[in-house]
Design a protein around this motif. Structure first.
Motif, PDB file in Angstrom:
ATOM      1  N   MET A 155       6.017 108.884  76.702  1.00 55.32           N
ATOM      2  CA  MET A 155       7.460 109.165  76.118  1.00 55.32           C
ATOM      3  C   MET A 155       8.445 107.862  75.995  1.00 55.32           C
ATOM      4  O   MET A 155       8.933 107.484  75.137  1.00 55.32           O
ATOM      5  CB  MET A 155       8.164 110.145  76.814  1.00 55.32           C
ATOM      6  CG  MET A 155       7.344 111.674  76.308  1.00 55.32           C
ATOM      7  SD  MET A 155       8.172 113.238  76.966  1.00 55.32           S
ATOM      8  CE  MET A 155       7.020 114.243  76.620  1.00 55.32           C
ATOM      9  N   GLU A 156       8.546 107.136  77.176  1.00 53.96           N
ATOM     10  CA  GLU A 156       9.422 106.144  77.090  1.00 53.96           C
ATOM     11  C   GLU A 156       8.973 104.927  76.164  1.00 53.96           C
ATOM     12  O   GLU A 156       9.760 104.452  75.509  1.00 53.96           O
ATOM     13  CB  GLU A 156       9.590 105.530  78.687  1.00 53.96           C
ATOM     14  CG  GLU A 156      10.385 104.605  78.871  1.00 53.96           C
ATOM     15  CD  GLU A 156      10.886 103.925  80.180  1.00 53.96           C
ATOM     16  OE1 GLU A 156      11.619 102.841  80.326  1.00 53.96           O
ATOM     17  OE2 GLU A 156      10.458 104.819  81.036  1.00 53.96           O
ATOM     18  N   PHE A 159       9.898 106.391  72.659  1.00 55.52           N
ATOM     19  CA  PHE A 159      11.255 106.403  72.346  1.00 55.52           C
ATOM     20  C   PHE A 159      11.703 105.018  72.232  1.00 55.52           C
ATOM     21  O   PHE A 159      12.909 104.737  71.999  1.00 55.52           O
ATOM     22  CB  PHE A 159      12.021 107.293  73.564  1.00 55.52           C
ATOM     23  CG  PHE A 159      11.713 108.702  73.273  1.00 55.52           C
ATOM     24  CD1 PHE A 159      11.490 109.315  72.242  1.00 55.52           C
ATOM     25  CD2 PHE A 159      11.627 109.326  74.601  1.00 55.52           C
ATOM     26  CE1 PHE A 159      11.283 110.487  72.041  1.00 55.52           C
ATOM     27  CE2 PHE A 159      11.349 110.601  74.562  1.00 55.52           C
ATOM     28  CZ  PHE A 159      11.005 111.217  73.154  1.00 55.52           C
ATOM     29  N   TYR A 168      16.603 110.057  76.949  1.00 57.93           N
ATOM     30  CA  TYR A 168      15.277 110.093  77.810  1.00 57.93           C
ATOM     31  C   TYR A 168      15.797 109.583  79.242  1.00 57.93           C
ATOM     32  O   TYR A 168      15.307 110.379  80.048  1.00 57.93           O
ATOM     33  CB  TYR A 168      14.104 109.597  77.172  1.00 57.93           C
ATOM     34  CG  TYR A 168      12.701 109.723  78.062  1.00 57.93           C
ATOM     35  CD1 TYR A 168      12.269 110.996  77.950  1.00 57.93           C
ATOM     36  CD2 TYR A 168      12.267 108.540  78.794  1.00 57.93           C
ATOM     37  CE1 TYR A 168      11.167 111.233  78.814  1.00 57.93           C
ATOM     38  CE2 TYR A 168      11.242 108.835  79.568  1.00 57.93           C
ATOM     39  CZ  TYR A 168      10.682 109.997  79.562  1.00 57.93           C
ATOM     40  OH  TYR A 168       9.386 110.374  80.315  1.00 57.93           O
ATOM     41  N   SER A 183      11.383 118.013  74.208  1.00 56.33           N
ATOM     42  CA  SER A 183      10.619 116.635  74.218  1.00 56.33           C
ATOM     43  C   SER A 183       9.779 116.327  72.914  1.00 56.33           C
ATOM     44  O   SER A 183       9.730 115.410  72.598  1.00 56.33           O
ATOM     45  CB  SER A 183       9.993 116.391  75.731  1.00 56.33           C
ATOM     46  OG  SER A 183       8.924 117.380  75.674  1.00 56.33           O
ATOM     47  N   CYS A 187       9.901 113.424  70.329  1.00 51.44           N
ATOM     48  CA  CYS A 187       8.624 112.682  70.040  1.00 51.44           C
ATOM     49  C   CYS A 187       8.278 112.673  68.791  1.00 51.44           C
ATOM     50  O   CYS A 187       7.887 111.649  67.909  1.00 51.44           O
ATOM     51  CB  CYS A 187       7.363 113.179  70.907  1.00 51.44           C
ATOM     52  SG  CYS A 187       7.688 112.836  72.645  1.00 51.44           S
TER      53      CYS A 187
END
Length: 364
Positions: A155-156, A159, A168, A183, A187
């Protein structure tokens, strides 16, 4: 047979690497004589990595039309696969590595309908080291499809370079009521912003191509859905959605970061459709798909998919079918082979590989 093919592919790769190395050696020998031992090693390593990546890409894009195509997940990244901005994207924000049959059906049906496009499934529970093995072990119904790619969902990384990264880093997933869903809402926006293409939820069965590059889908007379949408990369609309996501974040309100958000941003550009239009409407360059295109059976009637029909609908005006899995969260209804239900017939027609494996290997 598959093992033999893989051995043959890697033998070809090694031969090509040897040839490239020999050619490069002549050209660069004098240059390397002036370098330190470490620099020589690093320079050769760089050239060999470049040759390997080039060879794998050539195999996947050209020859890679067989069961070995999923080796792409080990050597390519999402930017390689989705560079054409015509991919179909799915997201899994839980750690599960044995998705239910409906998820596999969604991915398989998209891969069959969009045969000329990459279909990419991002999985949070997937690690770099188990990409190829995971496809065979956890996603057997997808292993033979030529255009399916599976990548880890970080995810990091997703994003990064978007308004969502600051959100986040601050949010606490343990305190979120709908973390899996919000989330995922974030995404999908970031992935479409970066790569372009179509996003689908994993409870949507594709039945024919959506003929529009820019589109939103009406979910009801009041809201657009975020379960399916399509845009090229770096579009103002998706960027504004991400900005609003962060600025007006209300994760405890169901749908506020999803359909509500998409509708809020759309209303900044155009008046919302009434839901009574006879044809798809267009606002600027965004096509607004009628409700029947993806939601011919409404969320309040979701159980109809799991019932036997006297006369089944043909869905001739639909591009895909949303099975409203969130509504099914308590009852856990599934497709049962031999039940003669509508959903069984959809599996048989649009995801036959998944249908054939359902009930085997603990797949439900």
């Amino acid at each position: 047979m598959q093992r033999c093919l893989k051995i043959l592919v890697f033998m070809v790769i090694l031969i090509v690497l040897a040839y490239l190395y020999r050619a490069e050696l002549k050209e660069t020998t004098m240059q390397y004589l002036t370098l330190s031992e470490d620099n020589v090693f690093n320079a050769l390593k760089s050239k060999l990595n470049l040759a390997l990546n080039t060879t794998i890409k050539m195999h996947i894009e050209g020859q890679g039309k067989d069961n070995t195509s999923n080796i792409a997940s080990k050597y390519l990244n999402p930017f390689d696969v989705l560079r054409g901005e015509n991919g179909v994207i799915f997201v899994e924000t839980t750690d599960r590595m044995q998705p239910p049959s409906l998820v596999l059906c969604a991915v398989e049906s998209a891969a069959r309908v969009y045969k000329d496009r990459p279909v990419v499934y991002f999985m949070k529970g997937l690690n770099d080291t188990d990409s190829e093995d995971a496809v065979r072990k956890y996603l057997p119904a997808l292993s033979s499809l030529k255009n399916v790619y599976v990548f880890p969902l970080r995810m990091e990384e997703v994003f990064k370079d978007t308004p969502l990264l600051s959100w986040y880093k601050k949010v606490d997933p343990k305190r979120e009521v709908y973390w899996t869903h919000v989330s995922s809402d974030g995404c999908r926006l970031a992935l479409i912003w970066k790569h372009g293409g179509i996003y689908f939820d994993t409870d949507i069965i594709s039945i024919q191509k959506i003929p529009h590059q820019y589109f939103l889908a009406e979910e009801s007379s009041q809201y657009f859905a975020n379960s399916a949408f399509g845009f090229p990369s770096h579009q103002e609309f998706t960027w504004k959605c991400m900005e609003d996501f962060v600025r007006h974040y209300r994760g405890a309100v169901w749908g506020y970061q999803g359909p509500n958000l998409i509708t809020r941003i759309f209303n900044q550009y155009c008046p919302a459709p009434s839901g009574n239009e006879a044809v798809d409407t267009v606002c600027g360059n965004i096509t607004c798909l009628l409700i029947k295109r993806l939601y011919p059976i409404s969320y309040s009637a979701w159980k109809r998919y799991f019932e036997v029909w006297d006369k089944e609908p043909t869905f001739g005006d639909s591009y895909a079918l949303h099975l409203w899995n969130f509504m099914n969260r308590d009852e856990h209804r599934t497709m049962v082979p031999g039940s003669n239900t509508l959903v069984e017939h959809l599996y048989q027609k649009y995801c036959p590989s998944t249908y054939g494996l359902t009930g085997k290997n603990n797949m439900v």
